[in-house]
Write an enzyme that holds these catalytic residues in place. Structure first.
Site, PDB file in Angstrom:
ATOM      1  N   SER A 144      46.639  47.495  48.210  1.00 34.07           N
ATOM      2  CA  SER A 144      45.720  46.671  49.218  1.00 34.07           C
ATOM      3  C   SER A 144      44.047  46.736  49.623  1.00 34.07           C
ATOM      4  O   SER A 144      43.865  45.588  48.642  1.00 34.07           O
ATOM      5  CB  SER A 144      45.994  47.650  51.027  1.00 34.07           C
ATOM      6  OG  SER A 144      45.600  47.476  51.973  1.00 34.07           O
TER       7      SER A 144
ATOM      8  N   ASP B 251      55.368  41.658  54.895  1.00 36.51           N
ATOM      9  CA  ASP B 251      53.653  41.976  54.791  1.00 36.51           C
ATOM     10  C   ASP B 251      52.447  40.822  55.738  1.00 36.51           C
ATOM     11  O   ASP B 251      52.435  39.742  55.631  1.00 36.51           O
ATOM     12  CB  ASP B 251      53.325  42.395  53.155  1.00 36.51           C
ATOM     13  CG  ASP B 251      51.424  42.434  53.476  1.00 36.51           C
ATOM     14  OD1 ASP B 251      50.623  42.537  54.264  1.00 36.51           O
ATOM     15  OD2 ASP B 251      51.281  42.407  52.355  1.00 36.51           O
TER      16      ASP B 251
ATOM     17  N   HIS C 106      53.741  46.673  54.496  1.00 29.89           N
ATOM     18  CA  HIS C 106      52.585  46.388  53.999  1.00 29.89           C
ATOM     19  C   HIS C 106      52.382  48.042  53.222  1.00 29.89           C
ATOM     20  O   HIS C 106      52.821  48.788  54.418  1.00 29.89           O
ATOM     21  CB  HIS C 106      51.563  45.855  54.603  1.00 29.89           C
ATOM     22  CG  HIS C 106      50.415  46.179  53.891  1.00 29.89           C
ATOM     23  ND1 HIS C 106      49.481  45.246  53.158  1.00 29.89           N
ATOM     24  CD2 HIS C 106      49.146  47.050  53.765  1.00 29.89           C
ATOM     25  CE1 HIS C 106      48.218  45.143  52.511  1.00 29.89           C
ATOM     26  NE2 HIS C 106      47.815  46.671  52.930  1.00 29.89           N
TER      27      HIS C 106
END
Length: 317
Positions: free
Chosen positions: A154, A260, A290
């Site tokens: 991320s 995502d 995600h």
């Protein structure tokens, strides 16, 4: 929805109201993977958690022992939250180190908004120099500095990418550390114009659009928009670096899922690197959300990640 409430932070303050689970390091040699914390820069309160597979200890005295690849890992958290000792990342990295047999240095960098970007990138690069000069035995005895990979999940994927750009400009000063590639797991990138996936998943409960906008607002330099090079690697200024990545011969692997909101930006990065003839792979499949890779470290997407990394470690990039 209120993005401040979602992130557990108070409006107009830097008070973090949410308390995430933390796991202490454990150097017990009877564990499958040992871990310990070491300071990097006391003035910045940056530090690293080092992970070492127990199997390396068992075979280190053998004449056939081969040193292990080393990963510099940067945790996620939208640049404003979490840490190297957050249980989510600790559990994921324990499994990763055990299954791929590497030495891993998880970097605890400074957070925004107290320390806006590029502070995290500076800390990430400083950690590479710290690895280069450290006298810690786990590094000097077990890590193969000639096989170093930058990895992040991320926001950490964004940091790994941007730290890689900085490292590319001073490769000679990082010796004996030699970067072989970047491993970007659902990396966090943005832009002013919405992508199709951002519009399609604007109300995604794992990463809602108002939350991503707020994260950029809190982490980018003051008055910068989301097309800043830190956020949007395919913007005009960001794309200038692709040739350099190709020239160095690094392998770049990007992992993503179609559930995502960030997936389109991750695919665009892969396509841009391909156009500049970089060694890049995009692993995009499934409708997972995600955080899918670290969230279930013993199954699913994580297992695919480990298998890809093991193959990477045996190639000559």
């Amino acid at each position: 929805m209120d993005p401040y409430k979602f992130l557990h932070i108070a409006v107009n303050t830097i008070t973090r109201l949410g308390k995430r689970s933390e796991t202490p390091a454990d150097p017990n040699p009877h564990l499958h993977v040992l871990s310990k914390d070491l300071s990097i820069n006391p003035s910045h309160n940056t530090w690293a958690r080092i992970y070492l597979p127990q199997e390396a200890l068992n075979h280190s005295s053998s004449s056939s022992f081969i040193k292990l690849p080393i990963i510099a890992f940067y945790h996620g958290g939208g640049f404003i939250a979490l840490a190297a000792n957050t249980t989510f990342f600790h559990d994921f990295l324990i499994e990763l180190v055990q299954r791929t047999q590497c030495v891993l240095v998880s970097v605890n960098y400074r957070l925004a908004p107290e320390h806006r970007l590029p502070a995290a990138y500076d800390d990430a690069l400083e950690a590479l120099h710290w690895i280069r000069t450290s006298e810690d035995k786990w590094l000097t005895s077990f890590a193969d500095y000639s096989k170093c990979y930058l990895m992040g999940e991320s926001a950490g994927g964004n940091i790994a990418y941007n730290a890689g750009l900085r490292a590319a400009a001073e490769v000679d000063h990082l010796e004996p550390v030699k970067i072989k590639g970047l491993i970007l797991v659902q990396p966090f990138f943005g832009g002013v114009k919405r992508t199709s996936s951002e519009e399609r998943l604007a109300n995604d409960m794992m990463l809602p659009q108002p939350v991503t906008d707020l994260l950029w607002e809190l982490s980018l330099p003051v008055e910068a928009d989301r097309d800043h090079e830190y956020s949007n690697p395919t913007a005009e200024k960001g794309s200038m670096v692709f040739d350099n990545i190709a020239r160095l011969g690094w392998k770049v692997i990007v992992f993503g899922t179609y559930g995502d909101p960030l997936i389109d930006r991750q695919i665009d990065l892969v396509k841009s690197l391909q156009k500049h003839h970089a060694h890049v792979e995009g692993h995009f499949q499934g409708e997972d959300k995600h955080g899918a890779f670290g969230g279930q470290p013993t199954k699913g997407k994580a297992l695919e990640l480990y298998d890809t990394m093991k193959k990477l470690f045996t190639t000559n990039y």
